[in-house]
Design a protein around this motif. Sequence first.
Motif, PDB file in Angstrom:
ATOM      1  N   PHE A   1       1.851  12.706  -5.917  1.00  0.00           N
ATOM      2  CA  PHE A   1       1.196  13.141  -5.315  1.00  0.00           C
ATOM      3  C   PHE A   1      -0.446  12.654  -4.767  1.00  0.00           C
ATOM      4  CE2 PHE A   1       0.236  12.890  -9.994  1.00  0.00           C
ATOM      5  CZ  PHE A   1      -1.148  12.259  -9.505  1.00  0.00           C
ATOM      6  N   GLU A   2      -0.898  12.838  -3.536  1.00  0.00           N
ATOM      7  CA  GLU A   2      -2.043  11.950  -2.963  1.00  0.00           C
ATOM      8  C   GLU A   2      -2.908  13.683  -2.929  1.00  0.00           C
ATOM      9  OE1 GLU A   2      -4.109  10.082   0.281  1.00  0.00           O
ATOM     10  OE2 GLU A   2      -1.973   9.800   0.152  1.00  0.00           O
ATOM     11  N   ILE A   3      -4.498  13.283  -3.326  1.00  0.00           N
ATOM     12  CA  ILE A   3      -5.219  14.258  -3.413  1.00  0.00           C
ATOM     13  C   ILE A   3      -6.313  14.165  -2.609  1.00  0.00           C
ATOM     14  CG2 ILE A   3      -6.713  15.992  -4.779  1.00  0.00           C
ATOM     15  CD1 ILE A   3      -3.927  16.457  -6.001  1.00  0.00           C
ATOM     16  N   PHE A   4      -6.949  15.122  -1.408  1.00  0.00           N
ATOM     17  CA  PHE A   4      -8.181  14.754  -1.073  1.00  0.00           C
ATOM     18  C   PHE A   4      -9.254  15.465  -1.033  1.00  0.00           C
ATOM     19  CE2 PHE A   4      -3.669  13.678   0.978  1.00  0.00           C
ATOM     20  CZ  PHE A   4      -3.931  12.320   1.949  1.00  0.00           C
ATOM     21  N   GLY A   5     -10.306  15.362  -1.024  1.00  0.00           N
ATOM     22  CA  GLY A   5     -11.891  15.806  -1.376  1.00  0.00           C
ATOM     23  C   GLY A   5     -12.850  14.960  -1.930  1.00  0.00           C
TER      24      GLY A   5
ATOM     25  N   GLY B   1       2.656   9.130 -16.666  1.00  0.00           N
ATOM     26  CA  GLY B   1       2.121   9.265 -15.315  1.00  0.00           C
ATOM     27  C   GLY B   1       1.700   8.316 -15.029  1.00  0.00           C
ATOM     28  N   TRP B   2       0.904   8.279 -13.879  1.00  0.00           N
ATOM     29  CA  TRP B   2      -0.209   7.318 -13.016  1.00  0.00           C
ATOM     30  C   TRP B   2      -0.935   7.865 -12.406  1.00  0.00           C
ATOM     31  CZ3 TRP B   2       0.042   5.586  -8.573  1.00  0.00           C
ATOM     32  CH2 TRP B   2       1.026   5.629  -7.921  1.00  0.00           C
ATOM     33  N   VAL B   3      -2.280   7.777 -12.134  1.00  0.00           N
ATOM     34  CA  VAL B   3      -3.148   8.065 -11.259  1.00  0.00           C
ATOM     35  C   VAL B   3      -4.188   6.886 -10.209  1.00  0.00           C
ATOM     36  CG1 VAL B   3      -4.376   8.501 -13.308  1.00  0.00           C
ATOM     37  CG2 VAL B   3      -5.052   9.947 -10.519  1.00  0.00           C
ATOM     38  N   LYS B   4      -4.716   7.094  -8.987  1.00  0.00           N
ATOM     39  CA  LYS B   4      -5.127   5.698  -9.217  1.00  0.00           C
ATOM     40  C   LYS B   4      -6.213   5.893  -7.765  1.00  0.00           C
ATOM     41  CE  LYS B   4      -3.649   1.384  -6.586  1.00  0.00           C
ATOM     42  NZ  LYS B   4      -3.207   0.314  -5.792  1.00  0.00           N
TER      43      LYS B   4
ATOM     44  N   PHE C   1       0.412   8.175 -20.084  1.00  0.00           N
ATOM     45  CA  PHE C   1      -0.445   8.141 -18.757  1.00  0.00           C
ATOM     46  C   PHE C   1      -1.270   7.317 -18.339  1.00  0.00           C
ATOM     47  CE2 PHE C   1      -2.090  10.630 -15.387  1.00  0.00           C
ATOM     48  CZ  PHE C   1      -0.637  11.910 -14.726  1.00  0.00           C
ATOM     49  N   CYS C   2      -0.970   6.572 -17.705  1.00  0.00           N
ATOM     50  CA  CYS C   2      -2.427   5.822 -17.621  1.00  0.00           C
ATOM     51  C   CYS C   2      -3.101   5.617 -16.323  1.00  0.00           C
ATOM     52  CB  CYS C   2      -2.319   4.488 -17.297  1.00  0.00           C
ATOM     53  SG  CYS C   2      -1.004   3.566 -16.176  1.00  0.00           S
ATOM     54  N   THR C   3      -4.431   5.047 -16.159  1.00  0.00           N
ATOM     55  CA  THR C   3      -4.812   5.042 -14.633  1.00  0.00           C
ATOM     56  C   THR C   3      -4.553   3.697 -14.240  1.00  0.00           C
ATOM     57  OG1 THR C   3      -6.677   6.208 -15.441  1.00  0.00           O
ATOM     58  CG2 THR C   3      -7.199   4.484 -13.233  1.00  0.00           C
TER      59      THR C   3
ATOM     60  N   VAL D   1      -7.140  10.117  -4.034  1.00  0.00           N
ATOM     61  CA  VAL D   1      -6.422  10.076  -5.492  1.00  0.00           C
ATOM     62  C   VAL D   1      -4.907   9.951  -5.336  1.00  0.00           C
ATOM     63  CG1 VAL D   1      -6.397  10.303  -7.653  1.00  0.00           C
ATOM     64  CG2 VAL D   1      -8.567  10.231  -6.773  1.00  0.00           C
ATOM     65  N   VAL D   2      -4.044   9.299  -5.837  1.00  0.00           N
ATOM     66  CA  VAL D   2      -2.628   9.212  -5.721  1.00  0.00           C
ATOM     67  C   VAL D   2      -1.927   9.116  -7.147  1.00  0.00           C
ATOM     68  CG1 VAL D   2      -2.242   7.943  -3.256  1.00  0.00           C
ATOM     69  CG2 VAL D   2      -2.564   6.974  -5.590  1.00  0.00           C
ATOM     70  N   GLY D   3      -1.318   8.862  -7.611  1.00  0.00           N
ATOM     71  CA  GLY D   3       0.068   8.906  -8.427  1.00  0.00           C
ATOM     72  C   GLY D   3       1.047   9.405  -8.390  1.00  0.00           C
ATOM     73  N   GLN D   4       1.342   9.868  -9.535  1.00  0.00           N
ATOM     74  CA  GLN D   4       2.816  10.045 -10.032  1.00  0.00           C
ATOM     75  C   GLN D   4       3.087  11.439 -11.211  1.00  0.00           C
ATOM     76  OE1 GLN D   4       6.689   7.933 -10.985  1.00  0.00           O
ATOM     77  NE2 GLN D   4       7.260   8.513  -9.481  1.00  0.00           N
ATOM     78  N   ILE D   5       3.538  12.353 -11.210  1.00  0.00           N
ATOM     79  CA  ILE D   5       3.683  13.060 -12.623  1.00  0.00           C
ATOM     80  C   ILE D   5       5.378  12.775 -13.334  1.00  0.00           C
ATOM     81  CG2 ILE D   5       1.904  13.790 -13.218  1.00  0.00           C
ATOM     82  CD1 ILE D   5       2.623  16.068 -11.614  1.00  0.00           C
TER      83      ILE D   5
END
Length: 98
Positions: free
Chosen positions: A11-15, A37-40, A94-96, A47-51
Amino acid sequence: MAQSKLTSVDFEIFGNVQGVCFRMYTEDHGRSLGLSGWVKNTRQGSVVGQIQGAEDRVEEMKSWLKNVGSPSSRIDRAVFSNERQISKPELQGFCTRY
């Protein structure tokens, strides 16, 4: 009882999603749903990541990422890609990431 299908999605979240605890809330929500998953943060301000996890829980997380996020965030757009079935989780916990 059949085990539910496992799914992996990027995923990639914009805003307004940096500097508003978005990663921490994402990590907490992912864990509460039993996902891996992870988030960064990215240099571009998204913000991008994988679940990964049970298909229904991944769908729930996608909805949360698209519509809820952290209390101070403003989500303009959520992009989901590389969605695929997996036979077993490829990630632990799940980590950052930094």
